[in-house]
Design a protein around this motif. Sequence first.
Motif, PDB file in Angstrom:
ATOM      1  N   HIS A 154      -8.289   7.888  -8.961  1.00 21.15           N
ATOM      2  CA  HIS A 154      -7.670   6.432  -8.250  1.00 21.15           C
ATOM      3  C   HIS A 154      -6.755   5.805  -7.299  1.00 21.15           C
ATOM      4  O   HIS A 154      -6.913   5.001  -6.671  1.00 21.15           O
ATOM      5  N   CYS A 155      -5.926   6.379  -7.185  1.00 27.56           N
ATOM      6  CA  CYS A 155      -4.942   6.905  -6.207  1.00 27.56           C
ATOM      7  C   CYS A 155      -5.040   7.050  -5.576  1.00 27.56           C
ATOM      8  O   CYS A 155      -5.134   6.111  -3.787  1.00 27.56           O
ATOM      9  N   LEU A 156      -6.144   8.117  -4.731  1.00 28.88           N
ATOM     10  CA  LEU A 156      -6.631   7.946  -3.225  1.00 28.88           C
ATOM     11  C   LEU A 156      -7.710   7.288  -2.899  1.00 28.88           C
ATOM     12  O   LEU A 156      -7.910   7.019  -2.010  1.00 28.88           O
ATOM     13  N   LYS A 157      -8.769   6.842  -3.791  1.00 30.13           N
ATOM     14  CA  LYS A 157      -9.214   5.690  -3.936  1.00 30.13           C
ATOM     15  C   LYS A 157      -9.228   4.406  -3.280  1.00 30.13           C
ATOM     16  O   LYS A 157      -9.240   3.573  -1.821  1.00 30.13           O
ATOM     17  N   THR A 158      -7.634   4.424  -4.719  1.00 30.68           N
ATOM     18  CA  THR A 158      -7.192   2.983  -3.866  1.00 30.68           C
ATOM     19  C   THR A 158      -6.950   2.885  -2.284  1.00 30.68           C
ATOM     20  O   THR A 158      -5.996   1.815  -1.428  1.00 30.68           O
ATOM     21  N   GLY A 159      -5.255   4.316  -2.045  1.00 28.97           N
ATOM     22  CA  GLY A 159      -5.086   4.491  -0.658  1.00 28.97           C
ATOM     23  C   GLY A 159      -6.244   4.123   0.511  1.00 28.97           C
ATOM     24  O   GLY A 159      -5.835   3.680   1.130  1.00 28.97           O
ATOM     25  N   TYR A 191       2.379   6.289  -8.331  1.00 27.98           N
ATOM     26  CA  TYR A 191       0.693   6.299  -7.922  1.00 27.98           C
ATOM     27  C   TYR A 191       0.858   5.847  -6.479  1.00 27.98           C
ATOM     28  O   TYR A 191       0.181   5.989  -5.254  1.00 27.98           O
ATOM     29  N   PRO A 192       1.136   3.912  -6.882  1.00 27.87           N
ATOM     30  CA  PRO A 192       0.909   3.077  -5.802  1.00 27.87           C
ATOM     31  C   PRO A 192       1.777   3.965  -4.487  1.00 27.87           C
ATOM     32  O   PRO A 192       1.002   3.404  -3.546  1.00 27.87           O
ATOM     33  N   ALA A 193       3.491   4.531  -4.659  1.00 24.09           N
ATOM     34  CA  ALA A 193       3.729   5.190  -3.757  1.00 24.09           C
ATOM     35  C   ALA A 193       3.280   6.221  -2.592  1.00 24.09           C
ATOM     36  O   ALA A 193       3.013   5.598  -1.190  1.00 24.09           O
ATOM     37  N   GLY A 194       2.419   6.791  -3.970  1.00 27.35           N
ATOM     38  CA  GLY A 194       1.759   8.230  -2.980  1.00 27.35           C
ATOM     39  C   GLY A 194       0.613   7.116  -2.372  1.00 27.35           C
ATOM     40  O   GLY A 194       0.024   6.934  -0.950  1.00 27.35           O
ATOM     41  N   ALA A 195      -0.300   6.442  -3.307  1.00 28.00           N
ATOM     42  CA  ALA A 195      -1.237   6.177  -2.140  1.00 28.00           C
ATOM     43  C   ALA A 195      -0.940   4.157  -1.230  1.00 28.00           C
ATOM     44  O   ALA A 195      -1.730   5.012  -0.426  1.00 28.00           O
ATOM     45  N   PHE A 196       0.543   4.459  -0.904  1.00 25.19           N
ATOM     46  CA  PHE A 196       0.506   3.525   0.390  1.00 25.19           C
ATOM     47  C   PHE A 196       1.170   3.838   1.615  1.00 25.19           C
ATOM     48  O   PHE A 196       0.890   3.872   2.500  1.00 25.19           O
ATOM     49  N   CYS A 197       1.263   5.829   0.942  1.00 27.81           N
ATOM     50  CA  CYS A 197       1.905   6.073   1.765  1.00 27.81           C
ATOM     51  C   CYS A 197       0.190   6.964   2.771  1.00 27.81           C
ATOM     52  O   CYS A 197       0.448   7.270   3.924  1.00 27.81           O
ATOM     53  N   LEU A 198      -0.463   6.760   1.660  1.00 32.98           N
ATOM     54  CA  LEU A 198      -2.129   7.230   2.611  1.00 32.98           C
ATOM     55  C   LEU A 198      -2.425   6.715   2.944  1.00 32.98           C
ATOM     56  O   LEU A 198      -3.141   6.588   5.111  1.00 32.98           O
TER      57      LEU A 198
END
Length: 492
Positions: free
Chosen positions: A172-177, A332-339
């Motif tokens: 979900h983190c990758l998809k959201t990013g 998880y949002p931090a990682g998604a925003f970096c992506l």
Amino acid sequence: MKAVIRQWVRGALAALASMAIYAIALGCYVALMLLVISMEEGGENLTTGTTGLTKAVVLLSEGSGFATDSVTLTITPLLLTILLIWLIATLVARLKATGPHALVTGLLVWLALNEWFRQSVHLSLVDDQWITLLKAGTVFLLGFLCAAVPGSDKLKDLMVWIRKQSSAKVRHCLKTGVAVAAIILGLYLLIGLITVIVWTVRNHTAVVSVFEMSGMETGSRILTTLAMIIWLPNLMLWAVSWLFGSGFAIGDVASFTLWVGQSKDLPAVPAFGILPEAVSSELWRTIALNTPFAVATLVGLLALFLPAGFRYRPISVRSDSDRRAMVLDLAYPAGAFCLSAGLVSLGSTVLFALSNGSLGQHRLAHVGVSVMASTRAVGHPTALGLATAWLVALIGTALVFSVGWIAERLHPSRTSGAAPANGSAGDGDTAAKPGADGQRKRAKRDGAPRKPRQSVYVQSQPKPSKSQSTTKEEQDDKHEPADTSSTGFRLS
């Protein structure tokens, strides 16, 4: 074996049909435009060059420019490129030519057709043979992948493997990013389209002046304007760079930024008439420069708090059992925003590079934006905006935690302060009874007539001991007087 042969045939048909539909439609429009220009200008018949110009435009839409005695054109019309990729994907999906054998035969046929165009065109091509064929093959490959990848068994197997190797939150983190990056880029392109429309409305008189200088009539103006729309995505990307502070240039003869809008000896191209002037208002410049930051912050906040995103709730920190999970909910949002920030920067670099080109050999050798400066103007505010959205969630969590911690500290003190008050309540009630009796006595005295004051002397003796009381009882039984003292009243 029959299935393999069927895929070979379908792949070749998909390539032939795509090129036929695309080239015929493009050739018809080119012939109509040249015919109208010939009729209105009254000169020689320009329709004789329809075939050669159509082939050159087909190659140009795939990224291979051409040159004439007066002009060199290498600016890829991205709208035609997008339409060509969509056409290839549609026909490949319709013919079900999605296998690897279909890809091989389709790619070979496509390269053969492009080589035929390259050999038969009468204009001088800028790129070498292998570069031209490489660009053409890339376009066909993109169209084929758009049709074959979404429903392929390989992709399904890959998704099953990814599900086994990763958790649902990671996926979900990758998809959201990726979704956040796509939304931000889409909004930037929409802002660029709006900017181009504003340029057109404000500077349409300059476009009319260029048409008048060229001596074009109404029909030629309409068809030429429609032909220029194929470069609309390029103008949108240049507008994004201009609006976000980087700007663009038309070779060495013109430069356009929010602060500078100067040009000299521009070619008499009607599309150049809509190019903007400098923005004189400091307020509007500030708004334009802060637009990517605001867009990224808004999209980041929506991704954090909406149910379709991470559905983050700072109030969950008040529960002791959810505090550890809350750390992961912020990670998880931090990682998604970096992506997302990385994808936006990468996508911006590719799009800005594709939008550039040339209109000549010397002063007009570079037309477009500075790729590095434009990527920096887009990427930095985007990263800051996403970081700001994450910090807003972090600060909200800290505030909720602080308020909850203070409330927990105050609650035990209130409980301990209430206990002594409850313990002394009995004494208060006992002490209140004499006070109430006194009030009733005072009320009776106030309602009754006053009597003369009398003096009452009360002489109290200490309480007799147990031995004394027993002696008195024995004396009473013997009817003898007791020596105990009594209490006397004297009225005066």
